[in-house]
Design an enzyme around this catalytic site. Structure first.
Site, PDB file in Angstrom:
ATOM      1  CG  ASP A 233      -2.361   0.643   0.819  1.00  0.00           C
ATOM      2  OD1 ASP A 233      -2.073   1.899   0.528  1.00  0.00           O
ATOM      3  OD2 ASP A 233      -3.148   0.072   1.170  1.00  0.00           O
ATOM      4  CG  HIS A 256      -0.845   1.408  -3.264  1.00  0.00           C
ATOM      5  ND1 HIS A 256      -2.078   1.234  -2.978  1.00  0.00           N
ATOM      6  CD2 HIS A 256      -0.447   0.426  -4.000  1.00  0.00           C
ATOM      7  CE1 HIS A 256      -2.237  -0.093  -3.246  1.00  0.00           C
ATOM      8  NE2 HIS A 256      -1.366  -0.670  -4.014  1.00  0.00           N
TER       9      HIS A 256
END
Length: 407
Positions: A233, A256
């Site tokens: 993430d 991310h």
């Protein structure tokens, strides 16, 4: 239990193994006592539950008076520890947790996790240092990821915990540690002030769910520097209520990207201001420099800068998304974004669209300044920018050209 006992152990190890881990002790223990978790009953065999021994050692270290006190997690051992809250305030000015060995989380199947959304939490500890010299926090996230709850059935594991939480801690430091395979977020800084997170190695598989490297929430004067973060993430996520946050010298990937948000979910009133992201290298990430808000949100995010950023094969290098997880209506209310500056961004994009500014039509993206950008496609082809409802300007060489900004 005190420093002389630790020095004796050090000398014995040095004579037998010729190792130098004890050299860190004088600076960590310096003017106060050292409390070794082994002296409080911890076995460190990776099988025995050492949670209560850690609690006893913390109680002693936190209660020690003087200028400093240290809780020591010694080397060559793996300490199995369940969810634990280390409460303050402490008696000394500076309380140090020195991790030289490994702290290993209990598996997801353990009853100890019931009702807990954290693994190791420090609460209301001012003057806290959590540091290591080869120390590892092993969250054993693989025991959580494969059976994550998607509904209300009873045959799944509930929300996974965050590995290390600093809540309502001021004048704190987390440094020189490795955090691996956290069940969910690795490190969370919540309602805290004046926090340094530096020289960390944070790792989790690229497909591991919600394993943000460092998450900041309702905190101010937070610095994240000199670290390598690769997770499933955001490498760094900056949530609502944050002010004066610096991210400097980070290598990010997989993951991310570095994200401001998400902000404004369910119409919430939220704010973020004075965020400085600089000297970051994104490698094979899904996103790079990202700001994300929900449709219908309120409040503001302002005075945010991304400076000296390098991209290597990044899917979405530069992105403002005011329709996060909900395309909604184009003119819905949105968190107002202003004074957003991008300076000296370069590298490669895995996709043709290298810059994507997707803003609400109510004029919520203003003062967007882009200076000196050179992003090409990983395959050598030209890139493009997609731009909707953003207002601002560009200066100097900017490639790809951003059509809705004034050159």
């Amino acid at each position: 239990m005190v420093l002389m006992g630790i020095i004796g152990i050090c000398n014995a190890i040095l004579l037998v193994a010729g190792l130098a881990w004890c050299s860190v002790l004088p600076s960590a223990a310096g003017q106060g006592p050292v409390f070794n978790v082994v002296d409080f009953g911890a076995r460190g065999d990776g099988i025995t539950d050492d949670t209560e021994a850690f609690v006893r050692a913390w109680t002693a270290a936190c209660g020690a008076r003087g200028s400093s006190a240290t809780l020591l997690v010694p080397p060559f051992k793996s300490f199995l520890v369940g969810p634990t809250r280390f409460n303050g305030p402490c008696a000394s000015t500076r309380t140090t947790v020195l991790v030289i060995g490994t702290i290993t989380a209990q598996p997801a199947s353990s009853w100890a996790w019931a009702g807990k959304n954290y693994w190791l939490m420090f609460y209301q500890v001012d003057g806290l240092t959590v540091t290591g010299n080869g120390g590892v926090l092993d969250g054993r996230g693989h025991t959580w990821w494969s059976n994550k709850c998607k509904d209300d059935t009873q045959n799944c594991i509930p929300e996974a915990p965050t590995s290390l939480v600093l809540m309502s801690c001021h004048n704190a430091e987390v440094s020189h540690l490795t955090s691996k395979d956290s069940p969910q977020m690795h490190i969370a800084v919540i309602t805290s002030r004046t926090v340094s997170v530096t020289q960390l190695t944070i790792t989790a598989p690229g497909d591991s769910p919600n394993t943000d490297g460092v998450h900041i929430d309702r905190s101010e004067n937070v610095q994240i520097t000199g670290s390598t973060i690769g997770t499933g993430d955001d490498c760094v996520s900056i949530g609502p209520g944050c002010r004066f946050v610096t991210v400097d010298g980070i290598v990010c990937g997989p993951g991310h990207g570095v994200s401001v948000g998400s902000l404004g979910k369910n119409g919430a009133m939220e704010s973020v201001e004075h965020v400085d992201v600089k000297n970051v290298h994104f490698i094979n990430t899904m996103n790079g420099a990202r700001i994300k808000t929900w449709p219908g949100g309120r409040g503001y995010a302002k005075s945010i800068s991304f400076t000296n950023i390098n991209f290597t094969n990044v899917d979405n290098p530069v992105i403002i998304d005011q329709f996060y997880q909900d395309r909604g209506l184009p003119n819905m209310a949105a968190v107002a974004l202003s004074n957003i500056t991008y300076t000296n961004l370069q590298g490669t994009s895995s996709q043709k669209t290298a810059v994507d500014f997707d803003c609400s039509g109510i004029g919520s993206c203003t003062e967007i300044h882009v200076k000196y950008v050179a992003i090409t496609a990983s395959d050598g082809r030209a890139t493009e920018a997609r731009c909707r409802n953003a207002q601002g300007d560009t200066y100097g060489y900017v490639n790809p050209r951003i059509p809705c900004l004034i050159s």
